[in-house]
Design a protein around this motif. Structure first.
Motif, PDB file in Angstrom:
ATOM      1  N   CYS A  23     -14.938 -38.595 -28.702  1.00  0.00           N
ATOM      2  CA  CYS A  23     -13.923 -39.048 -29.162  1.00  0.00           C
ATOM      3  C   CYS A  23     -12.638 -38.548 -29.251  1.00  0.00           C
ATOM      4  N   THR A  24     -11.611 -38.978 -29.435  1.00  0.00           N
ATOM      5  CA  THR A  24     -10.282 -38.396 -29.668  1.00  0.00           C
ATOM      6  C   THR A  24      -9.640 -38.541 -31.008  1.00  0.00           C
ATOM      7  N   THR A  32      -9.509 -33.762 -27.894  1.00  0.00           N
ATOM      8  CA  THR A  32     -10.328 -34.643 -27.365  1.00  0.00           C
ATOM      9  C   THR A  32     -11.536 -34.003 -27.335  1.00  0.00           C
ATOM     10  N   SER A  72     -14.855 -42.762 -27.569  1.00  0.00           N
ATOM     11  CA  SER A  72     -14.450 -42.887 -26.031  1.00  0.00           C
ATOM     12  C   SER A  72     -15.201 -44.146 -25.464  1.00  0.00           C
TER      13      SER A  72
END
Length: 159
Positions: A71-72, A105, A143
């Motif tokens: 994920c970010t 990230t 993501s």
């Protein structure tokens, strides 16, 4: 059922009965695609309710953020419009003013350290105040699925 992976496999022959012609058929069921990823979970460690303004001005606000999948994560530190006016910051209506942001990230599930740094002018303005209430907002976007989760926490900077 396939003995190797448990998928459904069918084999047979077709054609009109007693016609002498032979047609072979085969079918295989391989499921409905990849399994669903688990729901997005955002974690936050190392956050205290209050900080010394001078320490944050010098070192920044350091946090450990994590996700249970790639994920970010975006972190932002905001002050209310009224507080921003006291600090002589540019205010647009009654919207909160963002004073620091950082992004990280994660290519796989896990955690990473993130530091929110203040500008020198802003740090000087904050140090003049006895106590300032701020809002820390963490937003995570997966993501694979693009699903988001947001966590909001209150933080105080004291002289």
């Amino acid at each position: 059922l396939s003995p190797s992976n448990g998928d459904f496999v069918a084999v047979g022959d077709g054609g009109p009965p007693f016609s002498g012609s032979y047609i072979g058929m085969g079918a295989r069921y391989i499921g409905f695609g990849a399994p669903k990823p688990p729901p997005l979970k955002l974690s936050l460690k190392g956050l205290s309710k209050s900080y010394k303004t001078s320490t944050v001005a010098k070192k920044g606000l350091k946090l450990t953020v994590g996700c249970n999948q790639p994920c970010t994560i975006t972190a932002s530190l905001t002050v209310s419009a009224a507080t921003a006016r006291k600090l002589h910051l540019k205010v647009h209506g009654n919207k909160p003013v963002t004073i620091a942001t950082a992004r990280v990230t994660l290519k796989a599930a896990g955690s990473k350290s993130i530091t929110l740094k203040l500008s020198k002018a802003l740090a000087k303005a904050l140090e003049k105040q006895k106590s300032v209430g701020l809002t820390l907002r963490l937003s995570s976007t997966a993501s694979a699925t693009r699903k988001t989760q947001t966590v909001t926490k209150g933080v105080t900077f004291k002289r």
